[in-house]
Design a protein around this motif. Structure first.
Motif, mmCIF file in Angstrom:
data_model
loop_
_atom_site.group_PDB
_atom_site.id
_atom_site.type_symbol
_atom_site.label_atom_id
_atom_site.label_comp_id
_atom_site.label_asym_id
_atom_site.label_seq_id
_atom_site.Cartn_x
_atom_site.Cartn_y
_atom_site.Cartn_z
ATOM 1 N N ASP A 723 0.817 -1.218 0.000
ATOM 2 C CA ASP A 723 0.000 0.000 0.000
ATOM 3 C C ASP A 723 0.850 1.267 0.000
ATOM 4 O OD1 ASP A 723 0.940 -0.211 2.558
ATOM 5 O OD2 ASP A 723 -0.998 0.024 3.540
ATOM 6 N N ASP A 724 2.180 1.140 0.053
ATOM 7 C CA ASP A 724 3.062 2.304 -0.101
ATOM 8 C C ASP A 724 3.389 2.575 -1.566
ATOM 9 O OD1 ASP A 724 3.522 2.912 2.692
ATOM 10 O OD2 ASP A 724 4.728 1.092 2.770
ATOM 11 N N LEU A 725 3.072 1.628 -2.437
ATOM 12 C CA LEU A 725 3.531 1.699 -3.819
ATOM 13 C C LEU A 725 2.345 1.770 -4.769
ATOM 14 C CD1 LEU A 725 6.255 -1.089 -3.545
ATOM 15 C CD2 LEU A 725 6.600 1.382 -3.354
ATOM 16 N N PRO A 726 2.475 2.519 -5.852
ATOM 17 C CA PRO A 726 1.399 2.612 -6.836
ATOM 18 C C PRO A 726 1.558 1.541 -7.911
ATOM 19 C CG PRO A 726 3.120 4.104 -7.450
ATOM 20 C CD PRO A 726 3.604 3.399 -6.194
ATOM 21 N N PHE A 727 0.597 1.464 -8.823
ATOM 22 C CA PHE A 727 0.830 0.727 -10.059
ATOM 23 C C PHE A 727 1.737 1.590 -10.946
ATOM 24 C CE2 PHE A 727 -3.015 -1.339 -8.559
ATOM 25 C CZ PHE A 727 -2.723 -2.677 -8.805
ATOM 26 N N TYR A 728 2.754 0.956 -11.525
ATOM 27 C CA TYR A 728 3.726 1.702 -12.299
ATOM 28 C C TYR A 728 3.370 1.694 -13.793
ATOM 29 C CZ TYR A 728 6.521 0.439 -8.167
ATOM 30 O OH TYR A 728 6.979 0.231 -6.892
ATOM 31 N N GLN A 729 3.684 2.792 -14.452
ATOM 32 C CA GLN A 729 3.739 2.820 -15.911
ATOM 33 C C GLN A 729 5.213 2.739 -16.297
ATOM 34 O OE1 GLN A 729 1.323 6.688 -16.036
ATOM 35 N NE2 GLN A 729 0.964 5.803 -18.064
ATOM 36 N N VAL A 730 5.574 1.745 -17.057
ATOM 37 C CA VAL A 730 6.971 1.637 -17.487
ATOM 38 C C VAL A 730 7.015 1.466 -18.999
ATOM 39 C CG1 VAL A 730 7.714 0.645 -15.293
ATOM 40 C CG2 VAL A 730 7.103 -0.869 -17.171
ATOM 41 N N ASP A 731 8.048 2.017 -19.603
ATOM 42 C CA ASP A 731 8.250 1.920 -21.045
ATOM 43 C C ASP A 731 9.747 1.871 -21.305
ATOM 44 O OD1 ASP A 731 8.594 2.447 -23.826
ATOM 45 O OD2 ASP A 731 6.618 3.389 -23.896
ATOM 46 N N HIS A 732 10.194 0.780 -21.904
ATOM 47 C CA HIS A 732 11.619 0.663 -22.244
ATOM 48 C C HIS A 732 11.790 0.249 -23.703
ATOM 49 C CE1 HIS A 732 10.453 -3.419 -21.139
ATOM 50 N NE2 HIS A 732 10.266 -3.014 -19.909
ATOM 51 N N ASP A 733 10.805 0.626 -24.530
ATOM 52 C CA ASP A 733 10.934 0.393 -25.965
ATOM 53 C C ASP A 733 11.803 1.486 -26.602
ATOM 54 O OD1 ASP A 733 9.220 -1.774 -25.746
ATOM 55 O OD2 ASP A 733 7.426 -0.575 -26.117
ATOM 56 N N ASP A 734 12.221 1.231 -27.809
ATOM 57 C CA ASP A 734 12.911 2.250 -28.631
ATOM 58 C C ASP A 734 14.173 2.779 -27.962
ATOM 59 O OD1 ASP A 734 10.776 2.105 -30.471
ATOM 60 O OD2 ASP A 734 9.617 3.497 -29.239
ATOM 61 N N GLY A 735 14.933 1.904 -27.301
ATOM 62 C CA GLY A 735 16.188 2.347 -26.723
ATOM 63 C C GLY A 735 17.255 2.545 -27.784
ATOM 64 N N THR A 736 18.302 3.253 -27.424
ATOM 65 C CA THR A 736 19.443 3.422 -28.325
ATOM 66 C C THR A 736 20.461 2.337 -27.997
ATOM 67 O OG1 THR A 736 20.486 4.993 -26.793
ATOM 68 C CG2 THR A 736 19.081 5.895 -28.506
ATOM 69 N N PRO A 737 20.782 1.455 -28.925
ATOM 70 C CA PRO A 737 21.669 0.331 -28.615
ATOM 71 C C PRO A 737 23.048 0.797 -28.160
ATOM 72 C CG PRO A 737 20.519 -0.034 -30.688
ATOM 73 C CD PRO A 737 20.270 1.393 -30.299
ATOM 74 N N CYS A 738 23.619 0.038 -27.244
ATOM 75 C CA CYS A 738 25.022 0.236 -26.888
ATOM 76 C C CYS A 738 25.865 -0.049 -28.120
ATOM 77 C CB CYS A 738 25.403 -0.700 -25.744
ATOM 78 S SG CYS A 738 27.149 -0.676 -25.330
ATOM 79 N N THR A 739 26.849 0.784 -28.364
ATOM 80 C CA THR A 739 27.629 0.673 -29.602
ATOM 81 C C THR A 739 28.844 -0.234 -29.490
ATOM 82 O OG1 THR A 739 28.964 2.612 -29.039
ATOM 83 C CG2 THR A 739 26.925 3.001 -30.278
#
Length: 793
Positions: A723-739
């Motif tokens: 009850d201290d934590l909310p539902f999270y919105q997370v997005d980790h699409d479209d990252g820039t690849p490590c080169t």
């Protein structure tokens, strides 16, 4: 890496469920405490109940006469053996090496923190050992405790008399930047100054530390089962520095480990003690910590006190960051304790920004408290918190939108590779795109209406944002060696193709919640075009795996995963030669796709399984050209750190009557480069956010002036609950690849814990100011009493 086989079911990019969860959810996991050896005895430690004191005498007579007691060890038994060293040698600004007092197996001469072990009883049963510990007659002359870092620096009592100071080192980074940074701040049109505390935390893994040792007198060989994130490092330290056991005679096994968060990277004295006891008694010896021992003795995290200054133009263009930090290292140096506040912290003090001047000063301070070391994020949360809090303050002082102030100073996509003023070279990123995504995720335009709804209920609503960058996959060895690392930071993997076509992949990384048994097979399956279910991962046993550097610093896929790729590439190259002989073609014409080796431009093919079998029945290829078998090993030493980044937002409600903070919404837009398994990544972000929000709102390690740990149990140390934590919105699409690594991955395990604390604090300060309260900062944790007091001025 090749992407021809990306259509393989369960390959790279698939959100497959974790295969290891089957045994965990059905109670079939095997942890160190589950291992019981025939004839084992039990160890219990006698621990100091004072923070600083001289050991005048330890009388073991009564304890030795008690039922079941087999042996009693004191610090005097280990005076001649080595001490557990720090892994990084840090020099002070004047070129003097750091002070490195010995960390003994058992305290002798003095005890230096509550919980410091000075004796161990070995008995037939755990209860008998506990009873005998109570019967020890010990005289300790209590001395004044050194707890406060400022007082320790000013010259109160000494934690270590032999080094005549409580300052481990006084470090500057980059020292050549110091004069220019001072001058830039002196002449800047606007300077914001903030003093803040990064609160000390207790790791609180589900599984307490445990160790069981076995000794074979016939072969003079030792086996240590222990809760370790890094079994090869534990073996190395015990062999080279502590007990002097020949490394080839010591096997370290880390079975399933129930969480670590950094606290199980290190070697602890209990591991050496049970090994010595097993040899003396010629029978196995087992120790499992109680939860009270875990609170007192596991390496704590954070505990920085920082003054940070941000100089900028009137339009908000950043000119300089300057920080002065006191970093508590506790009573003894743990293995990574000197790296955490320096190269894992100071090098990130430019953040995501094009600031031209950065100077960082860190004084590491000994105190009569438990040792402090890397905890999830390890230096990067401390840097991010300082930077992102002062940017918010600067925005308010300048009357600017905090998002726009960040955007104005972001490194831009066309600037990579970007050399930061703090000495790192960022290889890829797009911070504006992350912030664009975040603003859509949180419906920023609708915030005013949500604030009005909260006000109608008598609540204050605030919005906080944050942009972070971190350095993961600590590397490369030649660079960190120059900076003071005493070990290389490569990793290794062995890929063994069995004759029937299934695979065993032995990795130096250790899985204790990261999902290695699922993610690593996805990589190999994708490269070979076979089912991931046919690939088994072996880890945690130094007798079975190549020498690797364990799991921490979000390095598993970036470093060990790259070693897996390199070893698999060797497998493919050899398999193509075997297939070429089978197909009567040149190996240069052999292609591998969907698990089939074929001759380019023809329909002639053989399956991966057929090639694997042929490798062990080599009737059709010349032995002088190709050795039988299909097994390859690769070591991978990374060319650079990887640089995950993200933009986070938090909305809170504050009850002005009580000061209670409720996190209503939380959004995280991260760039982790290429994603191997999005479900695992989402889980890692969720876990990090829980720990970061816990630090921001409820977690606090507290010592009194005598060095007694006031938060020594779950009755006193608050952990975040559902009850201290909310539902999270997370997005980790479209990252820039490590080169610079073959997978293009960046690491995801610590991001949530790095980006969330300043986001929560920024939101709370925003809420208080929206209610007319002249509050510019509140130190973590933002407990109701602390927030209420801030509102009262």
């Amino acid at each position: 890496m090749p992407k021809d086989n990306s259509t393989v079911e369960g390959g790279i990019g698939a959100a497959t469920t974790r295969r290891e969860d089957i045994r965990f959810l059905t109670g079939e996991g095997q942890y160190t405490d589950d291992i019981n050896l025939t004839g084992q005895a039990h160890a219990v430690f006698a621990r100091s109940d004072v923070a600083n004191g001289v050991i005048k005498s330890i009388d073991t007579t009564a304890a030795e006469a008690m039922p079941g007691v087999l042996a009693i060890f004191t610090g005097e038994d280990f005076v001649e053996v080595g001490g557990n060293p720090a892994g990084w040698l840090i020099n002070s600004r004047d070129g003097e090496p750091m002070k490195e007092p010995k960390r003994p197996v058992l305290a002798h001469g003095k005890v230096r923190h509550v919980g410091d072990a000075y004796a161990a009883v070995i008995a037939e049963t755990k209860q008998q050992a506990r009873d005998a510990v109570e019967a020890l007659e010990v005289e300790i002359e209590e001395l004044p405790a050194v707890i406060d870092m400022a007082s320790a620096i000013e010259g109160g009592g000494l934690v270590h008399d032999e080094i005549d100071t409580n300052i481990c080192f006084d470090w500057g980074w980059i020292e050549d930047n110091r004069a220019a940074t001072d001058e830039a701040i002196k002449n800047a049109p606007h300077v914001t100054t903030l003093e803040l505390v990064n609160n000390r935390l207790v790791p609180n893994a589900m599984e307490p530390r445990a160790s069981t040792a076995d000794y074979n007198p016939g072969t003079d060989e030792y086996t240590l089962y222990t809760t370790s994130q890094n079994p090869h490092l534990t073996r190395l330290l015990i062999s080279a520095f502590v007990l002097g056991i020949p490394e080839n005679k010591l096997r370290v096994v880390a079975p399933d480990v129930g969480g670590g968060f950094g606290s199980k990277i290190y070697h602890y004295g209990e591991e050496a003690l049970v090994l010595a006891a097993a040899k003396k008694l010629k029978r196995p010896v087992k120790w499992t910590a109680t939860r009270s021992e875990a609170f007192l003795t596991d390496a704590h995290g954070r505990d920085h006190v920082t003054k940070i200054e941000l100089a900028c133009e009137k339009d908000g263009t950043f000119i300089a960051f300057r920080t002065e930090t006191m970093a508590n290292v506790g009573a003894y140096l743990s293995n990574f304790s000197t790296a955490t506040p320096t190269f894992l912290h100071g090098t990130l003090m430019a953040g995501n920004y094009t600031v031209p001047n950065v100077y960082v000063n860190v004084k590491a301070v000994f105190t009569n408290t438990a040792p402090v070391d890397a905890y999830r994020g390890a230096g990067r949360p401390e840097a991010t918190y300082s930077i992102e809090r002062i940017i918010d303050m600067t925005a308010r002082e300048l009357g600017m939108d905090p998002v726009e102030l960040r955007r104005k100073n972001f490194v831009k996509p066309d600037q990579y590779p970007f050399a930061s003023a703090a000495g790192l070279e960022y290889d890829s990123g797009n911070y504006d795109r992350q912030m664009d995504k975040l603003e859509k995720m949180i419906d920023r335009e609708g915030f005013a209406a949500r604030r009005a709804e909260s006000e109608a209920k008598g609540k204050l609503r605030g919005l906080g944002v944050n942009a972070y960058i971190e350095a993961c996959g600590i590397a490369p060895s030649n660079l960190v060696g120059v900076l003071g690392s005493r070990v290389g930071l490569y990793d290794a993997a062995t890929v063994r193709v069995n004759a029937t076509g299934n695979l065993s992949v032995m990795v130096g990384a250790h899985s204790h919640g990261q999902g290695h048994e699922t993610a690593f097979p996805q990589v190999v399956a994708d490269m070979l075009g076979i089912e991931a279910a046919s690939i088994d991962i072996v880890h945690g046993d130094t007798a079975k795996i190549p020498f690797g550097m364990g799991t921490y610093g979000s390095r598993s896929l970036a470093v060990c995963g790259s070693a897996v790729v390199r070893a698999t590439e060797k497998i493919i190259a050899k398999a193509k030669k075997i297939a070429a002989h089978m197909l009567e073609a040149s190996d240069a014409d052999i292609e591998l796709k969907d698990g089939q080796f074929s001759v380019a431009g023809t329909d002639k093919s053989v399956s991966f399984g057929e090639v694997a079998l042929k490798a062990y029945i080599p009737h059709q290829f010349p032995i002088e050209d190709i050795e039988p078998g299909l097994e390859e090993t690769a070591f991978y030493d990374p060319a650079n750190f990887t640089y995950p980044s993200g933009a986070y937002a938090c909305e809170v409600e504050v009850d002005p009557e009580t000061g209670k903070v409720t996190v209503e919404r939380f959004a995280a837009a991260d760039d982790f480069g290429n994603i191997i398994n999005p479900m695992i990544v989402t889980g890692q972000v969720h876990g990090g956010l829980g720990q970061g929000i816990g630090q921001a709102l409820v977690e606090q390690t507290a010592y009194d002036s005598d060095g007694q740990l006031l938060s020594a149990s779950y009755m006193d140390y608050a952990m975040p609950r559902a009850d201290d934590l909310p539902f999270y919105q997370v997005d980790h699409d479209d990252g820039t690849p490590c080169t610079h690594n073959p997978l293009g991955v960046k690491g995801c395990g610590e991001a949530g814990a790095i980006g969330s604390p300043p986001t929560v604090v920024n939101a709370v300060v925003d809420a208080l100011q929206s209610g007319g309260h002249e509050v510019t900062h509140v130190d973590m944790p933002l407990t109701p009493s602390r927030v209420w007091s801030a509102m009262q001025g």
